[in-house]
Design a protein around this motif. Structure first.
Motif, short mmCIF file in Angstrom:
data_model
loop_
_atom_site.label_atom_id
_atom_site.label_comp_id
_atom_site.label_asym_id
_atom_site.label_seq_id
_atom_site.Cartn_x
_atom_site.Cartn_y
_atom_site.Cartn_z
N VAL A 425 0.99 -1.23 0.33
CA VAL A 425 -0.26 -0.14 0.14
C VAL A 425 1.17 1.15 -0.03
CG1 VAL A 425 -1.73 1.06 1.39
CG2 VAL A 425 -2.05 -1.49 1.51
N ASN A 426 0.91 2.17 -0.46
CA ASN A 426 1.51 3.20 -0.93
C ASN A 426 2.90 3.12 -1.18
OD1 ASN A 426 -0.23 5.75 1.60
ND2 ASN A 426 -1.07 4.66 -0.87
N GLY A 427 3.04 2.09 -1.58
CA GLY A 427 4.52 1.62 -2.34
C GLY A 427 5.26 2.99 -3.18
N PRO A 428 6.43 2.20 -3.08
CA PRO A 428 7.60 3.43 -4.50
C PRO A 428 7.16 3.07 -5.54
CG PRO A 428 9.03 1.84 -3.26
CD PRO A 428 7.83 1.51 -3.31
N CYS A 429 6.57 5.00 -6.07
CA CYS A 429 6.31 4.84 -7.66
C CYS A 429 4.62 5.18 -7.15
CB CYS A 429 6.68 4.06 -8.70
SG CYS A 429 8.27 3.97 -8.78
N ASN A 430 4.10 5.53 -6.48
CA ASN A 430 3.06 5.36 -5.98
C ASN A 430 2.40 6.50 -6.23
OD1 ASN A 430 0.41 5.23 -4.28
ND2 ASN A 430 0.17 3.35 -4.87
N PRO A 431 0.83 7.85 -6.02
CA PRO A 431 1.33 9.10 -5.99
C PRO A 431 0.63 9.54 -4.08
CG PRO A 431 -0.45 8.35 -6.39
CD PRO A 431 0.43 7.33 -7.18
N TRP A 473 7.10 0.96 -15.98
CA TRP A 473 6.43 2.43 -14.45
C TRP A 473 6.97 2.92 -14.30
CZ3 TRP A 473 1.65 4.28 -14.36
CH2 TRP A 473 1.61 4.69 -12.73
N VAL A 474 8.68 2.45 -13.66
CA VAL A 474 9.57 2.89 -12.72
C VAL A 474 9.70 4.07 -14.11
CG1 VAL A 474 11.80 2.92 -11.95
CG2 VAL A 474 10.23 1.48 -11.79
N ARG A 475 9.52 4.13 -15.14
CA ARG A 475 11.10 4.77 -16.57
C ARG A 475 9.86 6.23 -16.62
NH1 ARG A 475 11.75 2.53 -21.75
NH2 ARG A 475 9.87 2.35 -22.14
N TYR A 476 8.15 5.71 -16.89
CA TYR A 476 7.40 6.65 -16.73
C TYR A 476 7.25 7.02 -15.63
CZ TYR A 476 2.03 7.88 -17.05
OH TYR A 476 1.03 8.80 -17.74
N THR A 477 6.78 7.14 -14.43
CA THR A 477 7.34 8.10 -13.05
C THR A 477 8.22 8.72 -13.31
OG1 THR A 477 6.40 5.82 -11.82
CG2 THR A 477 7.27 8.22 -11.16
N ALA A 478 9.53 8.50 -13.63
CA ALA A 478 10.54 9.15 -13.50
C ALA A 478 10.35 10.61 -15.14
CB ALA A 478 12.25 8.09 -13.78
N ASP A 479 9.98 9.72 -16.29
CA ASP A 479 9.81 10.40 -17.40
C ASP A 479 8.35 12.30 -16.95
OD1 ASP A 479 11.76 8.84 -18.44
OD2 ASP A 479 10.37 8.46 -20.04
N PRO A 502 20.59 6.38 -2.52
CA PRO A 502 20.34 7.07 -3.83
C PRO A 502 19.73 7.72 -4.20
CG PRO A 502 19.85 4.41 -3.78
CD PRO A 502 20.22 5.38 -2.39
N ARG A 503 19.94 8.74 -4.75
CA ARG A 503 18.78 10.49 -5.76
C ARG A 503 18.04 9.43 -6.41
NH1 ARG A 503 19.34 15.66 -4.76
NH2 ARG A 503 18.16 17.39 -6.57
N VAL A 504 16.92 9.44 -5.96
CA VAL A 504 15.76 8.56 -7.52
C VAL A 504 14.34 9.16 -6.53
CG1 VAL A 504 14.16 6.49 -8.36
CG2 VAL A 504 16.95 6.15 -7.39
N PHE A 505 13.60 10.41 -7.21
CA PHE A 505 12.26 10.62 -7.42
C PHE A 505 11.49 9.57 -6.62
CE2 PHE A 505 8.48 12.81 -7.07
CZ PHE A 505 8.66 13.98 -7.08
N GLY A 510 1.74 12.36 -11.19
CA GLY A 510 0.85 12.48 -12.27
C GLY A 510 -0.16 12.65 -11.61
N GLY A 511 -0.79 12.37 -10.45
CA GLY A 511 -1.97 12.69 -9.90
C GLY A 511 -2.89 11.38 -9.13
N LEU A 512 -3.42 11.83 -8.92
CA LEU A 512 -4.31 10.10 -8.45
C LEU A 512 -5.34 9.96 -9.40
CD1 LEU A 512 -5.16 8.01 -5.92
CD2 LEU A 512 -6.95 10.19 -5.06
N THR A 513 -5.98 11.01 -10.07
CA THR A 513 -7.21 10.94 -11.34
C THR A 513 -6.38 9.22 -12.09
OG1 THR A 513 -7.92 12.09 -10.70
CG2 THR A 513 -8.85 11.55 -12.77
#
Length: 538
Positions: A425-431, A473-479, A502-505, A510-513
């Motif tokens: 629940v609410n893991g990495p790459c989640n909004p 998905w990770v790449r999409y999040t980073a893009d 590591p410096r990773v966002f 992209g928002g919840l919607t």
């Protein structure tokens, strides 16, 4: 239960907003579940963060569950921005109302979770000596729950008392008449400092990075307002689910360059006077346009200079060198006004870092500040910290710590390649951390419950993301975050508060919607991007 060896359908780790709702949903599927919670009470972050001044920065009427109309109608919020104790009471009320207590084991930390390829089950061990086996493990540990105590030389020599705000004693701490030092001026420090200043004889604030902060304008809620909300909750939650931030508030419709500077300032002044997050919701290009962001930042800087009477102190408190909202936005109650008090002192430790902690205080640039109490308001090892404090091993004994050596990753923030039936629940790459968190929690819990139900109905014994889907998905999040203002600040969203991380966002911007839509598409396509292992024949 100590020392038992039980067979379960599911283990849930954590009893905050996520864990309580997850337990409710899994029990509704007829699964035998147990929740393990390290703390001695439910509440998750609201159990641990009981420091003076701890308060939510989402408004109470939508910082809650929406799945139960009975709970929404029966519970009465008392403040616009609820304090820690009220939120914890709310979660205790939920646990009572849903009769969750029999399946919650408090005071028990999960120490290890190891997947067995042959049995396709997880072996879970706890600090209480439990050893249980379960088909599913749901990590409901929260993105910001692993307290970060900085490694400052000499802490072990300090003869006074020290505390971390995320591990505040339940009985409270009496600071009356004491010399207190607070390290950190993020969201926690901003809430804590005004309250401590009223108690302590002397308060010294050690600030590394000044923060943009906006007034909460907290107030008691008129019961008539709550009656109106309760009568219109269906509309409230419809707006929440169609808002990128998970809030029933209006979205900005214009870019900054569509109005003149007088109109822009008028809008900011009105939002500042009202209080709350809307002061950052005036123009839709705040995080993509430098001119829009800088105008807003200058508005905040001017407010700080107008509030803090000493010009030198004011300039130390003025944020510079990073965009507004590129770090977690902060709400305050008289934070900047607190520095007008004669017993409050500000020490800048960005250019001259803390030398060491001494037996009697703290030394900066050769100057010793004598202290009775040190408070670390230094935040958390976000996203990964709460996972990596557990020895988690997936397929072929691969350690999660090794998989995440270059930064935490997960498909949709809900599952991790190589770790079957481990759902997050609410893991990495989640909004979640960029939204009204309970709204994202509800979505994630419901998606996970639906996923498990699908697996149970279709004879699927293991479900996990493919490495390719997770990577995409990770790449999409980073893009999405590349080129935005978020990348121009050293925030905990990037792991910048933890040396060597590591410096990773780590959040999906992209928002919840948009996130809800993508997750629904994955489920509707039979869980595309997941590897499904069907039950083996006899």
């Amino acid at each position: 239960m100590s020392g038992s060896d039980d067979q379960l359908d599911a283990v849930v780790v954590g009893a905050g907003f996520s864990g309580l709702y997850m337990l409710h949903k899994l029990r509704a599927l007829g699964l035998r579940c147990r929740v393990y919670e390290t703390g001695d009470g439910v509440g998750g972050t609201w159990f641990w963060n009981r420091y003076p001044g701890a308060r939510c920065d989402s408004e109470s009427y939508f910082y809650c569950y929406s799945f139960s109309d009975e709970i929404m109608q029966e519970w009465n919020w008392t403040e616009r921005f609820p304090a820690q104790d009220e939120i914890q009471r709310y979660l205790e009320f939920v646990a009572d109302r849903l009769e969750l207590w029999p399946d919650i084991q408090l005071g028990t930390r999960v120490t290890a979770a190891v997947y067995d390829d042959e049995s396709q089950r997880w072996r879970v061990e706890t600090s209480a000596g439990d050893v249980v086996h379960a088909r599913y493990v749901v990590m409901a540990v929260g993105a910001i729950s692993a307290a970060n105590v900085p490694d400052i030389a000499g802490l072990d020599t300090f003869e006074g008392r020290w505390y971390h705000t995320g591990q505040w004693p339940r009985e409270g701490v009496d600071l009356t008449g004491l010399r207190v030092g607070v390290i950190g001026t993020g969201s926690t420090g901003v809430q804590l400092i005004p309250v401590v200043a009223e108690q302590a004889a002397e308060l010294t604030v050690f600030q590394r990075t000044p923060n943009f902060s906006m007034p909460a304008r907290n107030r008691p809620l008129d019961p008539a307002f709550m009656d109106e909300v309760k009568a219109s909750y269906a509309d409230v939650w419809d707006r929440v689910r169609h808002h990128p931030g998970g809030m029933p508030l209006p979205l900005p419709t214009q870019r900054f360059d569509e109005v003149d500077s007088d109109e822009a300032k008028r809008r900011y002044e009105a939002a500042w006077a009202e209080g709350g997050v809307m002061v950052l919701q005036q123009f839709k290009d705040l995080m993509t346009s430098e001119s829009s962001n800088e105008f807003c930042a200058d508005f905040f800087r001017d407010k700080i200079r107008s509030i803090v009477r000493d010009p030198e102190t004011a300039e130390k408190l003025v944020p510079k060198g990073y965009p507004i909202a590129a770090k977690r936005p902060v709400l305050d109650s008289q934070y900047f006004e607190t520095f007008n008090r004669p017993n409050v002192h500000l020490v800048d430790v960005k250019d001259t870092p803390i030398d060491e902690i001494t037996p009697t205080g703290l030394r900066v640039a050769g100057i010793e500040y004598e202290l009775d109490v040190i408070v670390f308001a230094t935040g958390f090892d976000a996203f990964s910290g709460s996972f990596l404090r557990i020895d988690i091993r997936g397929r072929d004994g691969v350690r999660l710590a090794d998989r995440w050596a270059d930064g935490p990753t997960a498909y949709l923030g809900l599952a991790i390649a190589g770790f079957p039936n481990l759902l997050t629940v609410n893991g990495p790459c989640n909004p979640a951390v960029l939204t009204n968190v309970p709204a994202t929690i509800e979505h994630d819990v419901e998606w996970i419950a639906d996923c498990i139900e699908y697996a149970e109905l279709h004879g699927i014994t293991a479900i996990e993301p493919t490495a390719a889907a997770e990577h995409e998905w990770v790449r999409y999040t980073a893009d999405l975050v590349e080129g935005t203002m978020y990348m121009k600040a050293n925030s905990w969203w990037l792991g910048a508060n933890i040396p060597g991380k590591p410096r990773v966002f780590m959040a999906f911007i992209g928002g919840l919607t948009k996130f809800r839509k993508r997750c629904a598409e994955v489920a509707e396509a039979g869980y595309s991007g997941f590897q499904l292992t069907e039950r083996r024949g006899d």
